[in-house]
Design a protein around this motif. Sequence first.
Motif, PDB file in Angstrom:
ATOM      1  N   PRO A 156       0.827  -1.216   0.000  1.00 24.93           N
ATOM      2  CA  PRO A 156       0.000   0.000   0.000  1.00 24.93           C
ATOM      3  C   PRO A 156       0.859   1.264   0.000  1.00 24.93           C
ATOM      4  O   PRO A 156       1.836   1.362   0.744  1.00 24.93           O
ATOM      5  CB  PRO A 156      -0.813  -0.123   1.296  1.00 24.93           C
ATOM      6  CG  PRO A 156      -0.032  -1.066   2.163  1.00 24.93           C
ATOM      7  CD  PRO A 156       0.636  -2.024   1.222  1.00 24.93           C
ATOM      8  N   VAL A 157       0.480   2.194  -0.856  1.00 26.10           N
ATOM      9  CA  VAL A 157       1.206   3.454  -0.986  1.00 26.10           C
ATOM     10  C   VAL A 157       0.242   4.596  -0.717  1.00 26.10           C
ATOM     11  O   VAL A 157      -0.799   4.711  -1.366  1.00 26.10           O
ATOM     12  CB  VAL A 157       1.820   3.599  -2.394  1.00 26.10           C
ATOM     13  CG1 VAL A 157       2.502   4.959  -2.528  1.00 26.10           C
ATOM     14  CG2 VAL A 157       2.820   2.478  -2.651  1.00 26.10           C
ATOM     15  N   GLY A 158       0.595   5.442   0.243  1.00 25.31           N
ATOM     16  CA  GLY A 158      -0.281   6.539   0.632  1.00 25.31           C
ATOM     17  C   GLY A 158      -0.223   7.724  -0.317  1.00 25.31           C
ATOM     18  O   GLY A 158       0.671   7.847  -1.156  1.00 25.31           O
ATOM     19  N   ARG A 159      -1.192   8.608  -0.155  1.00 20.34           N
ATOM     20  CA  ARG A 159      -1.303   9.788  -1.021  1.00 20.34           C
ATOM     21  C   ARG A 159      -0.076  10.681  -0.916  1.00 20.34           C
ATOM     22  O   ARG A 159       0.414  11.200  -1.924  1.00 20.34           O
ATOM     23  CB  ARG A 159      -2.564  10.575  -0.645  1.00 20.34           C
ATOM     24  CG  ARG A 159      -2.741  11.882  -1.438  1.00 20.34           C
ATOM     25  CD  ARG A 159      -4.004  12.618  -1.006  1.00 20.34           C
ATOM     26  NE  ARG A 159      -3.998  12.896   0.426  1.00 20.34           N
ATOM     27  CZ  ARG A 159      -3.378  13.950   0.978  1.00 20.34           C
ATOM     28  NH1 ARG A 159      -2.706  14.804   0.223  1.00 20.34           N
ATOM     29  NH2 ARG A 159      -3.439  14.145   2.280  1.00 20.34           N
ATOM     30  N   ALA A 193       4.728  13.099  -3.334  1.00 18.31           N
ATOM     31  CA  ALA A 193       6.142  13.433  -3.179  1.00 18.31           C
ATOM     32  C   ALA A 193       7.028  12.717  -4.195  1.00 18.31           C
ATOM     33  O   ALA A 193       8.210  13.032  -4.311  1.00 18.31           O
ATOM     34  CB  ALA A 193       6.602  13.086  -1.757  1.00 18.31           C
ATOM     35  N   GLY A 194       6.469  11.754  -4.908  1.00 11.66           N
ATOM     36  CA  GLY A 194       7.257  11.012  -5.885  1.00 11.66           C
ATOM     37  C   GLY A 194       8.193  10.008  -5.260  1.00 11.66           C
ATOM     38  O   GLY A 194       9.174   9.589  -5.880  1.00 11.66           O
ATOM     39  N   THR A 195       7.878   9.574  -4.049  1.00  8.72           N
ATOM     40  CA  THR A 195       8.754   8.622  -3.352  1.00  8.72           C
ATOM     41  C   THR A 195       8.153   7.225  -3.278  1.00  8.72           C
ATOM     42  O   THR A 195       8.720   6.348  -2.624  1.00  8.72           O
ATOM     43  CB  THR A 195       9.044   9.109  -1.918  1.00  8.72           C
ATOM     44  OG1 THR A 195       7.811   9.201  -1.189  1.00  8.72           O
ATOM     45  CG2 THR A 195       9.712  10.470  -1.933  1.00  8.72           C
ATOM     46  N   ALA A 196       7.034   7.018  -3.946  1.00 10.11           N
ATOM     47  CA  ALA A 196       6.375   5.715  -3.895  1.00 10.11           C
ATOM     48  C   ALA A 196       6.970   4.787  -4.947  1.00 10.11           C
ATOM     49  O   ALA A 196       7.009   5.125  -6.127  1.00 10.11           O
ATOM     50  CB  ALA A 196       4.880   5.876  -4.143  1.00 10.11           C
TER      51      ALA A 196
END
Length: 310
Positions: A181-184, A189-192
Amino acid sequence: MGRHLQHRYAVQGREVVTIGRSGADLVWDDTAGIAAAVDGAALVVGLAGKSVDCRYTPANRAEILRSRTETTAALHRAIGAADHPPELWVNSSTATIYRHAEDRPMTEASGELGAGFSVDVARAWEAALFHGELRGTRRVALRSAIVLGPELAPGVGGVLGPLRTLARLGLGGAQHDGRWPVGRRRREAGTAHLPGARGGKQRFSWIHVEDAARVLDFLEATPELTGPVNAAAPHPVDNATFMRVVRRAVGAAVGPPLPRWMLELGALGIRTETELILKSRWVLPARLTEAGFAFRFPEIDAAVADALAR
């Protein structure tokens, strides 16, 4: 890399002046000292930047960017004002500037730049290097892959030290990507890191530290090379192969695969990011090989064995 170069140049009888936050000849706010150091120098090598081996918090992201662009700008100003500017300025960049690649390798001519925080930092870093005119100074952005070299001390300098420890503990298996899961906020931030290569098939581009130093020698002797140059061995491997080579080098017989959920929890615990091991970096040194550079360590087995033996 900096300490390796410093020792190597000293052995060659070259005068070396270092700039850093601590333990160097000069500090970054010493404008006059930096100006004097670059004036008349044969070579300037920019390596400064906060390590990306950290969690990408807002504060760390700001420092990762600032530490690269501001130090590069400081060198740019000093070189631009020099009466006798250096013939060559090689500044670090990163092979991470290219997109996640599973379909084909990235070269300087055909590579596609990626997106996200790490790529944005790389773009800004190179923009600071190539901004404006510099009289008499050739500029090269060294898009370096992961550098394989010895630890300077336990846990200091080099990716192989921690991997050797993990392999000896039976945790040296391939790192498998998967759903997470990747948060908003991380997306914005472009870190996912979104799921990519499966089964440890993400490409691992690398270069032995001695070859990285020899690339600098080659750049000094090859005036036609300017602009971006990929510093990566000609035979990248995938993650599963790399980890198998590490296990074999340390005599570890067992290394079960590590799934994404385990990697994410481990990264959180040691305050780092899984992008560093899950992004597929498939980079080839096209400009170096076309210009005639011969790698001393073109294959991963010999490179790992030598680095661990040093």
